[in-house]
Enzyme design. Structure first.
Site, PDB file in Angstrom:
ATOM      1  CG  ASP A 123      19.588  43.593 -85.215  1.00  0.00           C
ATOM      2  OD1 ASP A 123      19.617  44.578 -84.472  1.00  0.00           O
ATOM      3  OD2 ASP A 123      20.574  43.183 -85.853  1.00  0.00           O
ATOM      4  N   PRO A 124      15.116  43.345 -85.221  1.00  0.00           N
ATOM      5  CG  PRO A 124      13.935  45.255 -85.898  1.00  0.00           C
ATOM      6  CD  PRO A 124      15.324  44.773 -85.566  1.00  0.00           C
TER       7      PRO A 124
END
Length: 304
Positions: free
Chosen positions: A47-48
């Site tokens: 995930d970012p």
């Protein structure tokens, strides 16, 4: 005739210690640009806002990506208790709250139901495809999604810290396709208090460890310096660590390079096992072992 992809024929694995605030694809694109490489890919999205191991494959190493993607991975993450969000992480909107705060004993007892072979529903905001569209795009448009549960193998899930009543830090070792955000969400439901991921770090992934990771700052500072960057690469066979290595002769290597079955000199593999052949230490091909012969399904085009 189509144009060939521009760039250098450079092959190997690079372990990036991904910072928060950047997507996995953006990391791959920056690495490819810095190396001037023709081809690049990664073995498992983060995930970012997650940090830690992002294994980037360049050139011929991209052919070994599936073997790293399928390997076990370890995560260390902190769950915020008492609050559920629509994204199951700290970036989302609060959708439920509770004043309940389970003690350490209740948390430890609940973790067992999330180990072994389990079924897990991905987060609403995930890259799962629904009728050809990514779930996160539909969720952003306000759609309530019915996502199907998926199989996940969790080797271990342990509590390693309890900073305060609102937070618990866990470590999980799991197989391919696991969503840590779903673990936090479902644990909160099981404890009757809700929960979401506050922070997440991938500690290791298959043969790659975060402690060996290179920062993006270092990659960007040395962009275009082929000698400096190439020295950071691990050989592509690192991605084949879980498969038997089968040495072969020069004749066997020549046949395998042409996509034909080739004799191997010795083997710890059994009939029908997937394995890889090497000649003078160089990887030649991956394939199926059958009675002294490797039948290739992936051939590596490396300088001889």
């Amino acid at each position: 005739m189509g144009r060939g992809r521009k760039g250098r024929d450079v092959s190997g694995w690079l372990v990036i210690d991904k910072p928060a605030g950047i997507t996995s694809n953006a990391v791959v694109n920056k690495v490819r640009w810095a190396f001037g490489a023709k081809k690049a890919g990664h073995a498992g999205t983060l995930d970012p806002e997650a940090t830690g191991v992002l294994a980037v494959a360049l050139g011929e190493a991209t052919k070994t990506v599936p073997y790293v993607t399928d390997a076990l991975k370890a995560y260390r993450f902190t769950v915020r208790l008492g609050v559920a969000t629509n994204t199951d992480d700290a970036e989302g909107e609060v959708i439920s709250q509770s004043d309940a705060r389970p003690d350490d004993g209740l948390i430890a007892a609940a973790l067992g139901q999330f180990t072994g072979d389990i079924q897990q529903v991905p987060p609403q905001f995930s890259a799962v495809k629904i009728d050809g569209q990514r779930a996160y795009k539909l969720a952003r448009d306000g759609e309530e999604l019915e996502l199907a549960a998926r199989d996940l193998y969790v080797e271990s899930l342990e509590m390693v810290d309890r900073p305060d009543a609102d937070h618990v830090t866990l470590e999980m070792v799991c197989g391919k396709g696991g969503y840590v955000r779903s673990i936090a969400r479902d644990l909160g439901v099981a404890l009757g208090c809700f929960g979401h991921v506050r922070d997440l770090r991938r500690v290791w992934s298959g043969p790659f460890d975060a402690e060996d990771g290179v920062t993006m700052a270092h990659i960007e500072e040395n962009a275009g310096d082929a000698a400096t960057l190439d020295a950071l690469l691990a050989p592509l066979q690192i991605g084949l660590a879980d498969l038997p290595e089968l040495p072969c002769s020069a004749d066997g290597a020549a046949k395998l390079r042409n996509g034909n079955p080739g004799l191997v000199l010795s083997s710890d593999a059994e009939y029908g096992d997937e394995a890889w052949a090497s000649y003078l230490g160089q990887p030649i091909a991956v394939g199926i072992y059958k009675a002294g012969t490797l039948h290739p399904n992936r051939v590596f085009n490396l300088p001889q």
